[in-house]
Design a protein around this motif. Structure first.
Motif, PDB file in Angstrom:
ATOM      1  N   ASP A  85       5.386  -7.631   1.012  1.00  0.00           N
ATOM      2  CA  ASP A  85       5.752  -6.760  -0.093  1.00  0.00           C
ATOM      3  C   ASP A  85       5.397  -5.317   0.275  1.00  0.00           C
ATOM      4  OD1 ASP A  85       6.136  -5.367  -2.359  1.00  0.00           O
ATOM      5  OD2 ASP A  85       4.869  -6.627  -3.651  1.00  0.00           O
ATOM      6  N   LEU A  86       6.402  -4.503   0.598  1.00  0.00           N
ATOM      7  CA  LEU A  86       6.140  -3.151   1.088  1.00  0.00           C
ATOM      8  C   LEU A  86       5.588  -2.224   0.011  1.00  0.00           C
ATOM      9  CD1 LEU A  86       9.101  -2.362   3.513  1.00  0.00           C
ATOM     10  CD2 LEU A  86       6.822  -3.198   4.034  1.00  0.00           C
ATOM     11  N   ARG A  87       5.834  -2.554  -1.262  1.00  0.00           N
ATOM     12  CA  ARG A  87       5.305  -1.677  -2.303  1.00  0.00           C
ATOM     13  C   ARG A  87       3.812  -1.917  -2.507  1.00  0.00           C
ATOM     14  NH1 ARG A  87       7.689  -0.330  -7.564  1.00  0.00           N
ATOM     15  NH2 ARG A  87       6.280   1.404  -7.155  1.00  0.00           N
ATOM     16  N   ALA A  88       3.362  -3.140  -2.197  1.00  0.00           N
ATOM     17  CA  ALA A  88       1.939  -3.441  -2.368  1.00  0.00           C
ATOM     18  C   ALA A  88       1.159  -3.154  -1.080  1.00  0.00           C
ATOM     19  CB  ALA A  88       1.768  -4.894  -2.775  1.00  0.00           C
ATOM     20  N   ALA A  89       1.879  -3.077   0.053  1.00  0.00           N
ATOM     21  CA  ALA A  89       1.191  -2.939   1.344  1.00  0.00           C
ATOM     22  C   ALA A  89       0.496  -1.581   1.449  1.00  0.00           C
ATOM     23  CB  ALA A  89       2.209  -3.082   2.476  1.00  0.00           C
ATOM     24  N   SER A  90      -0.612  -1.561   2.185  1.00  0.00           N
ATOM     25  CA  SER A  90      -1.333  -0.301   2.382  1.00  0.00           C
ATOM     26  C   SER A  90      -0.592   0.555   3.407  1.00  0.00           C
ATOM     27  CB  SER A  90      -2.744  -0.593   2.896  1.00  0.00           C
ATOM     28  OG  SER A  90      -2.664  -1.080   4.215  1.00  0.00           O
ATOM     29  N   GLU A  91      -0.913   1.856   3.445  1.00  0.00           N
ATOM     30  CA  GLU A  91      -0.296   2.757   4.407  1.00  0.00           C
ATOM     31  C   GLU A  91      -0.445   2.219   5.829  1.00  0.00           C
ATOM     32  OE1 GLU A  91       1.803   5.380   4.724  1.00  0.00           O
ATOM     33  OE2 GLU A  91       2.007   5.025   2.577  1.00  0.00           O
ATOM     34  N   GLU A  92      -1.644   1.718   6.120  1.00  0.00           N
ATOM     35  CA  GLU A  92      -1.929   1.226   7.463  1.00  0.00           C
ATOM     36  C   GLU A  92      -1.039   0.024   7.817  1.00  0.00           C
ATOM     37  OE1 GLU A  92      -3.471   2.734   9.620  1.00  0.00           O
ATOM     38  OE2 GLU A  92      -3.815   1.234  11.180  1.00  0.00           O
ATOM     39  N   ARG A  95       2.416   1.335   8.392  1.00  0.00           N
ATOM     40  CA  ARG A  95       2.489   2.046   9.665  1.00  0.00           C
ATOM     41  C   ARG A  95       2.683   1.073  10.821  1.00  0.00           C
ATOM     42  NH1 ARG A  95      -0.203   3.065  13.850  1.00  0.00           N
ATOM     43  NH2 ARG A  95      -2.194   2.160  13.297  1.00  0.00           N
ATOM     44  N   LYS A  96       1.993  -0.082  10.732  1.00  0.00           N
ATOM     45  CA  LYS A  96       2.097  -1.049  11.819  1.00  0.00           C
ATOM     46  C   LYS A  96       3.488  -1.686  11.888  1.00  0.00           C
ATOM     47  CE  LYS A  96      -2.728  -2.012  12.518  1.00  0.00           C
ATOM     48  NZ  LYS A  96      -3.886  -2.638  11.884  1.00  0.00           N
TER      49      LYS A  96
ATOM     50  N   LEU B 221       8.019   7.719  11.249  1.00  0.00           N
ATOM     51  CA  LEU B 221       8.774   6.476  11.086  1.00  0.00           C
ATOM     52  C   LEU B 221       8.669   5.579  12.314  1.00  0.00           C
ATOM     53  CD1 LEU B 221      11.915   7.768   9.172  1.00  0.00           C
ATOM     54  CD2 LEU B 221       9.997   6.445   8.286  1.00  0.00           C
ATOM     55  N   LYS B 222       8.124   6.108  13.410  1.00  0.00           N
ATOM     56  CA  LYS B 222       7.851   5.255  14.571  1.00  0.00           C
ATOM     57  C   LYS B 222       6.514   4.558  14.400  1.00  0.00           C
ATOM     58  CE  LYS B 222       8.802   7.227  18.753  1.00  0.00           C
ATOM     59  NZ  LYS B 222       8.859   8.420  19.640  1.00  0.00           N
TER      60      LYS B 222
END
Lengths: 549, 318
Positions: A85-92, A95-96, B221-222
């Motif tokens: 779930d991308l809305r719940a996922a943290s920035e980190e 990023r991965k 975005l990378k």
């Protein structure tokens, strides 16, 4: 770690959006710009997002990476990528995923590549930083991908800087970069919009081929229905942030259900009808053996001759670097030629702008590609149109005001509504109309239109073309129409001049130039314009292959 | 590479021309100073005869252009003349002072440049955070106070109250390196505080102005980390303006230290210039000014060349 080409079954859902809402900030207020969008994408499937500017297609595409541009925010709905779930996922966490499992290909590769680093360094960065492979392995993989994308000299091209590589090659290098971690999903954000038609074909073919080879799911964003028809399995038509219609690519093209989609499919069916009898002996403008150069090193124009007759439209066609805009600069006197002459009627025009008198200046006006930069943002419409009235015709006070209103009704803008507005308060099409009115204000005999529809959406562009045509019918003004877009040429021209690398390769009546046999280059240009037929690209490539063999 | 060498040669030639113009200006400006050297030198014993004798001896009786030409000719041959005050060779007099000034400038530069760049990058990375605001406020206030004020505050705190450093930086040739560092710590710290704000703020601004570029969005975005994006993608493209500001500040560290040298009684070139002006020791004043001008021109040339080296379009033409 790396999926081999062709692995992974088609069918499993990789991206699912439900009720997506995104807001954008304008004038310190948040407005919803994407409304309640549902989107499903399966592995190996290519989904086309199509719409005009402001449709929200780019915003939705980028939201698939859990990313919102500065000034935007995702406010509602869900975005689920492969169970995450991308809305719940943290920035980190996000990023991965970015770069490694979801990659992005930007519109202008020239701007999206960092000018300070070599191509291969920018390629290797993603896999190395994500810890997927060591540098040496990434370099080898890069060369392999460069080869698959048919870049010239794949072993060495990576060691160049972005400015040393052409636009089409850069766009392919960027596709290679997006492929570097063999992502499950790639977002292509108008990857060919900034390219010439002949270059566009190479890039489209390369993207289509590589996406098939690796069975990558893709979202292909564009404003050009003919392009998306070549690339996508399925198409979503968007307008102002709403979904208008969704369906298989063939169905959308063949049988659009909604009126808006029908307009998009039918765009550029506009054709000029009227024909004015011309006086062959007395051209309005005559360019005779012009050779010109910036700084004297490279000849940008080589021995160019052409004529423009009264009430006729001459389209000057060519790709970037063909010298078509330079020709306009020579005619207007902005760039005095090294050799050759410009005649207007029977009189020879002084080569340099500063030697021309106001009357000579008045007869030739220009309309530019970017209405945003061609209009002074601090002037109201009244001043913009009124200034040439004062300067050329000496109109003042009530006469001036009356004429401004007359011109505004000619360009179909309600004077009471628009006369006190600043350019910032107009849409792109309205701005271009004001530019047209400003050119008309001088009561010119010739208007030079430099890519006037290139920066506009297709439907708006068509309206502008119709307007220009109507004005020509009424006022018998001549146009020199500079463009790279053959659809525009077909729509509006009487005569065509095809340019390549500063030389005229073919010129004549529209019918003569557009009907075979063509000059080799005209043929290449004509065949490169995408058609609505979804099989057009494959057929064309097959045909060219045969031709070569 | 050939192009760059050619450009350096061109700029050097232009620099020499500038230096020539500067020499004219310096000479004329010094001519305009009020007072007569011979009378000043003789003091009480100035009689018309002795004054005339001195003027003849110092060639002050020659017309202005002849004196200018012979002065310039001397400089071109490396002979800057003799001090009027004590008859010593100026090159010898200035040599040691210049070394002292350069030592102090280098010391301050080694502290301030890396510190400013690091603070600037961090401020860009954590912009609008508490850290960003504090760094901005502190550096801004340190630049806002006059140098001598900063210097005296430091003397008060670190020399008088805490007693960590000497209040006066008297150095001589026989001092060891660390002893020298210890004695010049306060003036170096003062200079650091004065120049750091400018460099740090330019670093921050140059990086932030790039953050809206498409290639920065692409880097994000990378999936690259924030630090990597700032250091590898923004910083290399921000170098040209940063280099220019750093160099201007380096030049300031050499030619602008007069007040600081006076406060700490540091035997540098600035101190010598002040003394010489008050003694009307004109050849020394002229020589010092020429050195300052040359420093400025040379450092600016360096900045130009370095800026060009950071631009791949110029370094690697198509």
């Amino acid at each position: 770690m790396i999926t081999e080409p062709g692995n992974g079954a088609k069918g499993e859902i990789i991206l699912e959006m439900r009720g997506l809402r995104i807001e954008g900030q304008a004038d310190d207020q948040w407005h919803e710009i994407v409304h309640d969008i549902d989107l499903d994408l399966r592995r190996g499937e290519v989904l086309g997002l199509i719409g005009e500017s402001g449709a929200g297609k780019s915003t939705i595409g980028i939201a698939a990476m859990g990313f919102a541009r500065p000034g935007c925010r995702i406010t509602g709905g869900s975005i689920v990528f492969d169970g995450i779930d991308l809305r719940a996922a943290s920035e980190e966490e996000k990023r991965k995923l970015r770069g490694a499992r979801i990659a992005y290909v930007a519109q202008s590769a020239a701007a999206a590549f960092n000018p300070a680093h070599k191509l291969i360094d920018q390629y290797c960065e993603t896999p190395v930083q994500h810890g997927i492979m060591p540098r040496a392995e990434a370099e080898a993989a890069a060369k392999d991908l460069y080869r698959r994308l048919q870049l010239p000299d794949p072993d060495n091209i990576g060691f160049r800087y972005p400015h040393q590589v052409s636009g089409g090659q850069l766009q392919r290098a960027m596709t290679a970069m997006a492929m570097s971690c063999r992502p499950d999903l790639i977002i292509f954000d108008e990857p060919t919009t900034a390219l010439d038609v002949t270059t566009q074909i190479e890039v489209l073919a390369a993207i289509k081929d590589i996406v098939r080879q690796f069975n990558t799911a893709a979202i292909y964003i564009t404003h050009d229905l003919a392009v998306v028809a070549q690339m996508a399995d399925r198409i979503m038509v968007l307008r102002n942030g709403y979904l208008i219609e969704e369906g298989g690519a063939g169905d959308i093209i063949a049988a659009p259900k909604e009126e808006y989609t029908r307009q998009l499919v039918a765009v550029r069916s506009f054709r000029k009808e009227s024909q004015v009898e011309i006086d062959q002996d007395r051209p309005l403008l005559k360019v005779e053996n012009v050779t010109a150069s910036y700084g004297g090193l490279v000849m940008v124009l080589k021995d160019v001759s052409m004529e423009i007759h009264k009430a006729r439209t001459v389209a000057v066609v060519g790709e970037s670097g063909s010298g078509k805009s330079t020709l306009a600069r020579v005619i207007t006197g902005l760039l005095p030629p090294l050799e050759g002459k410009i005649y207007y009627g029977n009189e020879e025009m002084p080569a340099a702008l500063k030697h021309r008198n106001p009357e000579q200046l008045r007869r030739m006006q220009m309309i530019y590609q970017m209405p945003d930069t061609a209009l002074n943002p601090r002037h109201r419409v009244r001043e913009i149109i009124g200034r040439p009235l004062e300067f050329y015709l000496g109109l003042r006070g009530l006469d001036r005001e009356e004429r401004i209103r007359e011109l505004m009704s000619m360009i179909e803008l309600e004077a009471d509504d628009f006369i006190d507005r600043f350019p910032g308060e107009l849409s792109g099409g309205q701005k271009q109309r004001v530019c047209i009115a400003r050119a008309l204000a001088a009561e010119p005999e010739l208007i030079i239109c430099d890519e006037v529809t290139s920066a506009l959406d297709q439907l708006v562009a068509e309206e502008i073309l119709k307007l220009l045509q109507r004005l020509q019918d009424e006022l018998h003004v001549s146009y020199m129409f500079i463009t790279h877009d053959l659809a525009t040429v077909r729509a509006i021209s009487d005569e065509i001049v095809v340019m390549l690398q500063g030389e005229v390769v073919e010129q004549g009546d529209k019918e003569t130039v557009l009907t075979p046999p063509h000059h080799e280059y005209t043929e290449l240009l004509l065949s490169s314009v995408p058609e609505m037929d979804p099989d057009w690209l494959d057929n064309l490539l097959a045909k060219r292959e045969c031709g070569v063999a | 590479m050939e192009k760059i060498l050619k450009m350096v040669a061109q700029r050097l030639a232009l620099g020499l021309l500038t230096l020539f113009v500067v020499s004219l200006i310096i000479f004329l400006a010094v001519e305009l100073l009020p007072g007569d050297l011979a009378e000043a030198l003789l003091g009480q014993s100035a009689t018309p005869e002795t004054v005339a004798a001195i003027r003849r001896e110092l060639k002050l009786d020659l017309p202005m252009h002849e004196r200018y030409v012979s002065w310039l000719w001397g400089i071109l041959q490396g002979d800057m003349g003799r001090s009027l005050a004590n008859q010593r060779e100026i090159s010898e007099l200035i040599g040691g002072r210049l070394a002292n000034t350069l030592f102090l400038a280098l010391f301050a530069a080694f502290v301030s440049v890396p510190l400013a760049l690091t603070l600037g990058v961090l401020a860009a990375l954590y912009r609008n955070s508490i850290y960003d605001r504090v760094v901005n406020a502190v550096t801004l206030s340190s630049i806002s106070f006059p140098e001598f004020f900063v210097a005296y505050i430091l003397v008060l705190l670190l020399a008088v109250v805490l007693g960590w450093f000497p209040a006066i930086s008297n150095v001589s040739d026989d001092l060891g390196f660390w002893e020298r560092i210890y004695r010049t710590a306060l003036p170096a710290l003062t200079l650091t505080l004065v120049v750091i704000a400018h460099m740090m703020r330019m670093t921050r601004a140059a990086i932030i102005s790039l953050l809206a570029s498409p290639y920065i969005e692409m880097a994000n975005l990378k999936g690259l980390t924030r630090t990597h994006v700032i250091v590898h993608h923004a910083l290399p493209n921000a170098l040209a303006p940063i280099i220019n500001v750093v160099v201007i500040n380096l030049a300031y560290l050499i030619v602008g230290v007069i007040v600081v040298e006076v406060v700490f009684v540091y035997p540098g070139l600035g101190q010598l210039l002040v003394d010489s002006v008050s003694k009307r020791d004109i050849p020394v004043v002229q020589a010092s000014c020429m050195i300052f001008a040359a420093t400025y021109i040379l450092l600016n040339l360096t900045a130009d060349v370095l800026s060009i080296m950071t631009n791949p379009r110029l370094m690697h033409p198509r």
